[in-house]
Motif scaffolding. Structure first.
Motif, PDB file in Angstrom:
ATOM      1  N   GLY A 146       0.719  -1.224  -0.119  1.00  0.00           N
ATOM      2  CA  GLY A 146       0.007  -0.128   0.168  1.00  0.00           C
ATOM      3  C   GLY A 146       0.745   1.267  -0.117  1.00  0.00           C
ATOM      4  N   GLN A 147       0.322   2.242   0.801  1.00  0.00           N
ATOM      5  CA  GLN A 147       1.026   3.496   0.597  1.00  0.00           C
ATOM      6  C   GLN A 147       1.963   3.374   1.597  1.00  0.00           C
ATOM      7  N   ASP A 148       2.079   3.084   2.876  1.00  0.00           N
ATOM      8  CA  ASP A 148       3.136   2.710   3.656  1.00  0.00           C
ATOM      9  C   ASP A 148       3.415   1.281   3.976  1.00  0.00           C
ATOM     10  N   GLY A 149       2.626   0.939   5.115  1.00  0.00           N
ATOM     11  CA  GLY A 149       2.728  -0.462   5.487  1.00  0.00           C
ATOM     12  C   GLY A 149       1.382  -1.304   5.148  1.00  0.00           C
ATOM     13  N   ALA A 150       0.502  -0.561   4.460  1.00  0.00           N
ATOM     14  CA  ALA A 150      -0.864  -1.218   3.827  1.00  0.00           C
ATOM     15  C   ALA A 150      -1.604  -1.732   5.063  1.00  0.00           C
ATOM     16  N   MET A 151      -1.404  -1.189   6.228  1.00  0.00           N
ATOM     17  CA  MET A 151      -2.142  -1.617   7.217  1.00  0.00           C
ATOM     18  C   MET A 151      -3.460  -1.574   7.302  1.00  0.00           C
ATOM     19  N   VAL A 152      -3.814  -0.297   6.428  1.00  0.00           N
ATOM     20  CA  VAL A 152      -5.204   0.036   6.022  1.00  0.00           C
ATOM     21  C   VAL A 152      -6.134  -1.284   5.395  1.00  0.00           C
ATOM     22  N   SER A 153      -5.214  -1.678   4.577  1.00  0.00           N
ATOM     23  CA  SER A 153      -5.982  -2.812   3.588  1.00  0.00           C
ATOM     24  C   SER A 153      -5.960  -3.820   4.609  1.00  0.00           C
ATOM     25  N   GLU A 154      -4.769  -4.209   5.363  1.00  0.00           N
ATOM     26  CA  GLU A 154      -4.781  -5.561   6.188  1.00  0.00           C
ATOM     27  C   GLU A 154      -5.933  -5.501   7.454  1.00  0.00           C
ATOM     28  N   PHE A 173     -13.636   2.113  -0.078  1.00  0.00           N
ATOM     29  CA  PHE A 173     -12.311   2.451  -0.249  1.00  0.00           C
ATOM     30  C   PHE A 173     -12.350   3.667  -1.568  1.00  0.00           C
ATOM     31  N   ALA A 174     -11.257   4.507  -1.389  1.00  0.00           N
ATOM     32  CA  ALA A 174     -11.185   5.354  -2.629  1.00  0.00           C
ATOM     33  C   ALA A 174      -9.864   4.908  -3.568  1.00  0.00           C
ATOM     34  N   GLY A 175     -10.250   4.305  -4.468  1.00  0.00           N
ATOM     35  CA  GLY A 175      -9.547   3.924  -5.444  1.00  0.00           C
ATOM     36  C   GLY A 175      -9.250   5.114  -6.448  1.00  0.00           C
ATOM     37  N   GLY A 186      -3.194   2.870  -1.446  1.00  0.00           N
ATOM     38  CA  GLY A 186      -2.245   3.922  -1.629  1.00  0.00           C
ATOM     39  C   GLY A 186      -3.109   5.126  -1.561  1.00  0.00           C
ATOM     40  N   THR A 187      -2.373   6.259  -1.112  1.00  0.00           N
ATOM     41  CA  THR A 187      -3.027   7.616  -0.913  1.00  0.00           C
ATOM     42  C   THR A 187      -3.215   8.469  -2.199  1.00  0.00           C
ATOM     43  N   LYS A 188      -4.450   9.094  -2.344  1.00  0.00           N
ATOM     44  CA  LYS A 188      -4.773   9.953  -3.284  1.00  0.00           C
ATOM     45  C   LYS A 188      -5.044  11.229  -2.582  1.00  0.00           C
ATOM     46  N   TYR A 189      -4.203  12.101  -3.104  1.00  0.00           N
ATOM     47  CA  TYR A 189      -4.187  13.490  -2.431  1.00  0.00           C
ATOM     48  C   TYR A 189      -5.237  14.357  -3.202  1.00  0.00           C
ATOM     49  N   SER A 190      -6.532  13.687  -3.135  1.00  0.00           N
ATOM     50  CA  SER A 190      -7.524  14.452  -3.591  1.00  0.00           C
ATOM     51  C   SER A 190      -9.299  14.074  -3.000  1.00  0.00           C
ATOM     52  N   TYR A 191     -10.087  14.709  -3.098  1.00  0.00           N
ATOM     53  CA  TYR A 191     -11.347  14.612  -2.524  1.00  0.00           C
ATOM     54  C   TYR A 191     -11.795  13.249  -2.957  1.00  0.00           C
ATOM     55  N   LEU A 207      -7.676   8.238   8.495  1.00  0.00           N
ATOM     56  CA  LEU A 207      -6.211   8.530   8.069  1.00  0.00           C
ATOM     57  C   LEU A 207      -5.808   9.632   8.632  1.00  0.00           C
ATOM     58  N   PHE A 208      -4.560   9.707   8.895  1.00  0.00           N
ATOM     59  CA  PHE A 208      -3.578  10.899   9.423  1.00  0.00           C
ATOM     60  C   PHE A 208      -3.864  11.764   8.112  1.00  0.00           C
ATOM     61  N   CYS A 209      -4.123  13.106   8.464  1.00  0.00           N
ATOM     62  CA  CYS A 209      -4.378  14.062   7.532  1.00  0.00           C
ATOM     63  C   CYS A 209      -3.829  15.563   7.922  1.00  0.00           C
ATOM     64  N   THR A 210      -3.159  16.080   7.026  1.00  0.00           N
ATOM     65  CA  THR A 210      -2.809  17.371   7.050  1.00  0.00           C
ATOM     66  C   THR A 210      -3.814  18.338   6.260  1.00  0.00           C
ATOM     67  N   GLU A 211      -3.768  17.678   5.111  1.00  0.00           N
ATOM     68  CA  GLU A 211      -4.659  18.664   4.084  1.00  0.00           C
ATOM     69  C   GLU A 211      -5.085  17.687   2.790  1.00  0.00           C
TER      70      GLU A 211
HETATM   71  C1  LIG Z   1      -5.558  13.250   1.725  1.00  0.00           C
HETATM   72  C2  LIG Z   1      -4.472  12.761   2.835  1.00  0.00           C
HETATM   73  C3  LIG Z   1      -3.724  13.120   3.449  1.00  0.00           C
HETATM   74  C4  LIG Z   1      -2.795  12.390   4.390  1.00  0.00           C
HETATM   75  N1  LIG Z   1      -1.677  13.014   5.085  1.00  0.00           N
HETATM   76  C5  LIG Z   1      -1.073  12.314   5.777  1.00  0.00           C
HETATM   77  C6  LIG Z   1       0.059  13.179   6.860  1.00  0.00           C
HETATM   78  O1  LIG Z   1       0.094  14.302   6.631  1.00  0.00           O
HETATM   79  N2  LIG Z   1       0.683  12.253   7.479  1.00  0.00           N
HETATM   80  C7  LIG Z   1       0.416  10.990   7.752  1.00  0.00           C
HETATM   81  O2  LIG Z   1       1.080  10.359   8.303  1.00  0.00           O
HETATM   82  N3  LIG Z   1      -0.230  10.429   6.826  1.00  0.00           N
HETATM   83  C8  LIG Z   1      -1.087  11.003   5.913  1.00  0.00           C
HETATM   84  N4  LIG Z   1      -2.115  10.402   5.486  1.00  0.00           N
HETATM   85  C9  LIG Z   1      -2.203   8.830   5.571  1.00  0.00           C
HETATM   86  C10 LIG Z   1      -1.161   8.009   4.612  1.00  0.00           C
HETATM   87  O3  LIG Z   1      -0.772   8.723   3.402  1.00  0.00           O
HETATM   88  C11 LIG Z   1      -1.402   6.623   4.257  1.00  0.00           C
HETATM   89  O4  LIG Z   1      -2.740   6.676   3.792  1.00  0.00           O
HETATM   90  C12 LIG Z   1      -1.576   6.026   5.481  1.00  0.00           C
HETATM   91  O5  LIG Z   1      -0.325   5.779   6.321  1.00  0.00           O
HETATM   92  C13 LIG Z   1      -2.140   4.477   5.359  1.00  0.00           C
HETATM   93  O6  LIG Z   1      -1.254   3.735   4.563  1.00  0.00           O
HETATM   94  P1  LIG Z   1      -1.433   2.161   4.354  1.00  0.00           P
HETATM   95  O7  LIG Z   1      -0.280   1.794   3.503  1.00  0.00           O
HETATM   96  O8  LIG Z   1      -1.678   1.567   5.554  1.00  0.00           O
HETATM   97  O9  LIG Z   1      -2.531   2.261   3.474  1.00  0.00           O
HETATM   98  P2  LIG Z   1      -3.210   1.284   2.376  1.00  0.00           P
HETATM   99  O10 LIG Z   1      -3.434   0.087   2.627  1.00  0.00           O
HETATM  100  O11 LIG Z   1      -2.427   1.805   0.862  1.00  0.00           O
HETATM  101  O12 LIG Z   1      -4.478   2.071   2.093  1.00  0.00           O
HETATM  102  C14 LIG Z   1      -4.682   3.137   1.614  1.00  0.00           C
HETATM  103  C15 LIG Z   1      -6.213   3.640   2.079  1.00  0.00           C
HETATM  104  O13 LIG Z   1      -6.631   5.209   2.023  1.00  0.00           O
HETATM  105  C16 LIG Z   1      -7.719   5.455   1.375  1.00  0.00           C
HETATM  106  N5  LIG Z   1      -7.631   6.640   0.648  1.00  0.00           N
HETATM  107  C17 LIG Z   1      -6.527   6.826  -0.188  1.00  0.00           C
HETATM  108  N6  LIG Z   1      -6.912   8.132  -0.649  1.00  0.00           N
HETATM  109  C18 LIG Z   1      -8.169   8.754   0.007  1.00  0.00           C
HETATM  110  C19 LIG Z   1      -8.689   9.934  -0.202  1.00  0.00           C
HETATM  111  N7  LIG Z   1      -8.230  10.764  -0.796  1.00  0.00           N
HETATM  112  N8  LIG Z   1      -9.781   9.855   0.668  1.00  0.00           N
HETATM  113  C20 LIG Z   1     -10.105   8.910   1.337  1.00  0.00           C
HETATM  114  N9  LIG Z   1      -9.621   7.804   1.499  1.00  0.00           N
HETATM  115  C21 LIG Z   1      -8.466   7.670   0.901  1.00  0.00           C
HETATM  116  C22 LIG Z   1      -7.733   4.203   0.360  1.00  0.00           C
HETATM  117  O14 LIG Z   1      -9.236   3.930   0.043  1.00  0.00           O
HETATM  118  C23 LIG Z   1      -7.246   2.983   1.243  1.00  0.00           C
HETATM  119  O15 LIG Z   1      -8.382   2.550   2.048  1.00  0.00           O
HETATM  120  C24 LIG Z   1      -3.009  10.898   4.238  1.00  0.00           C
HETATM  121  C25 LIG Z   1      -3.905  10.309   3.654  1.00  0.00           C
HETATM  122  C26 LIG Z   1      -4.694  11.137   2.784  1.00  0.00           C
HETATM  123  C27 LIG Z   1      -5.908  10.349   2.211  1.00  0.00           C
END
Ligand SMILES: Cc1cc2nc3c(=O)[nH]c(=O)nc-3n(C[C@H](O)[C@H](O)[C@H](O)COP(=O)(O)OP(=O)(O)OC[C@H]3O[C@@H](n4cnc5c(N)ncnc54)[C@H](O)[C@@H]3O)c2cc1C
Lengths: 246, 339
Positions: B100-108, B124-126, B151-156, B204-208
C-alpha cells in the motif's frame, strides 16, 4: 393403467384366451371400438387444470408487472390502457402458465381452449381487451368424450353434449397491505413518501413550538393506503415497508 | 406496526431553507471540509460533490427543507477536534499480504475485519489512470492486490456517498476516510439509526487534501509532471514526492502547495482522526510501516486477530512524532480564523 403380464403356458388357460380373442375380433367386426377421438367432431373433456388460452380480468389487475417479469418466453408486454395491462404474444407463449400462477390477484386464468387459430402473425399478439372473455371459436363437435378408467380397462365414453370451455376463476386471497415505517429513527424527514402517494394516504403535520417548526409528524391513513408500494421505492433511506393487515 | 412517526428538525439560524443555511454558514464561510456527508444524505440527490466545491444548484426550488444536510455536517456548529485523542494501543505494522502507501495496514485491517465477519464490505477510494478518485466496494482480498485501490490519493473522494448506499445494502460496513469524514459519520450515526451499520471507521492521518484539478494543474504548470505518468504520490517529512512510471522521483516542499490548499482544510485541526475506531498514518513509523492507533474495542479485536494470525510484521512507534504533527496542525490551522 394396463400392465402386460406374462402369458401362462398352460393348455386350458391358453384355450380360454384364444376363445376370448376370437370373441373380441367378432365383436369388433360388428361394432368397432375406437381409442382415437375424432376431433373436431368430438372433443375430449379437459380437466380443470388444463393449460390453454389465457383469460384476463382487468378489474382484478393491479398492474404489478409480475406476469411480464416471470414469463420465460418473454411473451408478455405490458401495454398502455387506463393503466398497464398485459398482452400475450402467442408466437412466443409456451403455455407454461407461470403468469397465471404468479398473478397476486388472480386476474389471469386458464381456459380449456387449445385451438386458437390466427390468420396473420401480427394477430397473434393478443392485447388485454381481447383476453377478457373466451375467444369466439368455431365449435364443430357434437360429442364430448370422457376417458373412463375402471379396474384394468379403460374406455371412452361419448356423450352428446358440448363441454363448457371456461374454467372457473381461481380463488386468490389478496392480503391487504399497508405501508408502515420500520425504522423511524432513520427517517430523513424529506416527506417524499407523502408527495409520491397517489392516494394522499400519508399526511404530514408540522409541529410548531413558539412559532418555529420543530418537527414533522408523518402518518399513514390506513384506510386510504392501497399498498401500492410507491413510497417504499421512493424512500431514500429504505425505512418503509409493506405489511399485511388482517 | 408503526404508522405514525416524527422527524425532528434542527433549529434554523437563518430564515432560509436548510441548504441555504448550510451554504451561508459552512460553504460560503469557507469552512466546508468537502466530506460530502450532505450530498450522501440529501433525499433529492441535489447536492453535488466530486472535484468541485460542494453545491446545490437550484436549491431555492429543489431543496425539500428536511435539514438532513445540516444534521450531518461536521462543520456546522464547528468545534475543531485536535490532539492524539483516546486510544487503547499504538503500534507500527507492515502487512505481509498487501502493498500500500506505507505498510498497507489499512488494507490489512479491512481484510481482517471482513475475514472475521465484523463487516461485510468496506468502502475504499481507488483511482483511475489519471488519478481521479474512484470508489471501490471491497468484499474480497483479491481486490486489494490492485495498486490503484490501495495507496493515498491527495484529492477528495466521494466515500460517504458510497457509504450511504452501502448501509442500505449491507448490515455491517466499514470505510476509510480522512478525519472530517470520520466526524461526519459519527454525526450521521447520532442522527440516523441506519448508519449504526457502519461497524468500522478507519481514519487516516491527514494534514490537508486537495481538489484533483488543482493538484493536476499545479504539477503540470510548476513541475512539468503529468499525473497520468505518476505511480505514487506521497508526503514525507514536509516533502511532496511523486514517483513516475519510469522510476524517477520528483520532490518539493509541501509549502509550495500552500496556494492550492482548500479553505476548509485550513480550519481543520484534527490530524489523527480522533473519532475513528482506528487511525492509520505514516508519521511515527519507520519507512515501509504504517502507524496504527487503536481506539475502539471493535478495532482492538481486529488488531489482535491480525497479529495472532501473523498477517503483519509489528514494530515500535514514536508517539512523540505523532503528537508533534498533531500540535503542528493546530498551529498552522488556527480556528477561529485570525482575520
Ligand atoms: C489526503 C490525505 C492526507 C494524508 N496526510 C498524511 C499526513 O500528513 N501524515 C501521515 O502520516 N499520513 C497522512 N495520510 C495517510 C497516509 O498517506 C496513508 O494513507 C496511511 O499511512 C495508510 O497507509 P497504508 O499503506 O496503511 O494504507 P493502504 O493499505 O495503502 O490503504 C490506503 C487507504 O487510503 C484510502 N484513501 C486514499 N486516498 C483517499 C482519499 N483521498 N480519501 C479517502 N480515503 C483515501 C484508500 O481507500 C485506502 O483505504 C494522508 C492520507 C490522505 C488520504
Amino acid at each position: 393403467m394396463i400392465r402386460v403380464e406374462k402369458v401362462e403356458l398352460n393348455l386350458v388357460e391358453s384355450l380360454k384366451r384364444h376363445v376370448e380373442a376370437l370373441g373380441e375380433a367378432f365383436k369388433q367386426a360388428i361394432k368397432p371400438d375406437r381409442v382415437t377421438i375424432e376431433y373436431p367432431r368430438e372433443r375430449r373433456r379437459y380437466p380443470l387444470s388444463f393449460r390453454g388460452f389465457i383469460i384476463f380480468n382487468s378489474e382484478k389487475c393491479v398492474s404489478c408487472f409480475r406476469c411480464a417479469q416471470i414469463c420465460p418466453a418473454n411473451a408478455i408486454q405490458m401495454e398502455a390502457h387506463s393503466k398497464p395491462y398485459p398482452s400475450i404474444d402467442y408466437t412466443k407463449c409456451i403455455f407454461c402458465h407461470f403468469c397465471i400462477e404468479s398473478c397476486p390477484t388472480g386476474s389471469l386464468n386458464s381456459s380449456k381452449i387449445h385451438d386458437v387459430a390466427f390468420r396473420k402473425m401480427e394477430e397473434m399478439v393478443v392485447s388485454a381487451n381481447m383476453m377478457v372473455k373466451l375467444p369466439r371459436i368455431l365449435k364443430e363437435e357434437k360429442f364430448t368424450v370422457d376417458v373412463i378408467v375402471k379396474d384394468k380397462y379403460w374406455k371412452l365414453l361419448r356423450k352428446k353434449e358440448m363441454d363448457d370451455l371456461s374454467i372457473p376463476p381461481i380463488k386468490v386471497e389478496v392480503p391487504k397491505k399497508i405501508v408502515t415505517c420500520a425504522e423511524p429513527e432513520s427517517c430523513l424527514g424529506c416527506r417524499l413518501c407523502a408527495n409520491v402517494c397517489p392516494r394522499e394516504a400519508i399526511t404530514v403535520k408540522e409541529i410548531e413550538v413558539a412559532k418555529r417548526v420543530v418537527s414533522y409528524v408523518l402518518k399513514v391513513l390506513t384506510e386510504k393506503c392501497v399498498g401500492c408500494g410507491l413510497c417504499v421505492r421512493q424512500c431514500p433511506m429504505n425505512v418503509l415497508k409493506l405489511e399485511v393487515v388482517k | 406496526m408503526i404508522t405514525e412517526w416524527q422527524s425532528l428538525l434542527p433549529e434554523k439560524k437563518l430564515e432560509k431553507k436548510y441548504f441555504g443555511i448550510l451554504k451561508e454558514i459552512v460553504i460560503d464561510s469557507k469552512l466546508c471540509s468537502h466530506c460530502a456527508a450532505c450530498a450522501a444524505v440529501c433525499p433529492v440527490d441535489g447536492i453535488s460533490s466530486g472535484d468541485q466545491p460542494i453545491d446545490f444548484p437550484n436549491w431555492t426550488e429543489k431543496c425539500v427543507d428536511c435539514g438532513a444536510c445540516i444534521k450531518v455536517c461536521p462543520r456546522y456548529d464547528y468545534k475543531p477536534l485536535s490532539g492524539l485523542g483516546d486510544y487503547i494501543e499504538i503500534f507500527s505494522g507492515r502487512s505481509k499480504r498487501f502493498v500500500g502507501q506505507d505498510g498497507a495496514m489499512v488494507s490489512e485491517i479491512t481484510v481482517s475485519a471482513i475475514e472475521m465477519g465484523l463487516i461485510e464490505a468496506a468502502i475504499f477510494a481507488g483511482r483511475s489512470e489519471d488519478w481521479s478518485t474512484k470508489i471501490v466496494t471491497i468484499k474480497s482480498p483479491e481486490q486489494l492486490k490492485n495498486r490503484k485501490v490501495t495507496g493515498t490519493k491527495y484529492s477528495y473522494a466521494d466515500v460517504l456517498i458510497a457509504l450511504k448506499e452501502a448501509v442500505l445494502r449491507y448490515n455491517s460496513v466499514g470505510f476509510v476516510g480522512t478525519p472530517c469524514m470520520i466526524s461526519a459519520v459519527r454525526k450521521m450515526q447520532k442522527t440516523f439509526k441506519k448508519f449504526e451499520r457502519v461497524k468500522l471507521a478507519i481514519g487516516l492521518f491527514c494534514t490537508e487534501n486537495f481538489y484533483r484539478h488543482d493538484l493536476y494543474d499545479f504539477l503540470i504548470e510548476k513541475k512539468s509532471v503529468n499525473l497520468k505518468n505518476v505511480v505514487k504520490t506521497d508526503i514525507k517529512k514536509g516533502k511532496f514526492i511523486v514517483t513516475l512510471k519510469d522510476g524517477r522521483k520528483i520532490s518539493f516542499s509541501v509549502k509550495e502547495l500552500e496556494e492550492i490548499v482548500p479553505s476548509g482544510c485550513k480550519v481543520c485541526q484534527d490530524f489523527s482522526a480522533v473519532e475513528s475506531d482506528v487511525s492509520v498514518g505514516s508519521v511515527g513509523s519507520e519507512e515501509g510501516f504504517s502507524t496504527v492507533v487503536v481506539r475502539s474495542e471493535a478495532a482492538k479485536i481486529v488488531a489482535d486477530y491480525l497479529k495472532e494470525k501473523g498477517y503483519a510484521e509489528i514494530s515500535q512507534t514514536s508517539v512523540d512524532a505523532i503528537k508533534k504533527l498533531c500540535d503542528y496542525k493546530v498551529k498552522i490551522h488556527p480556528y477561529p480564523k485570525k482575520s
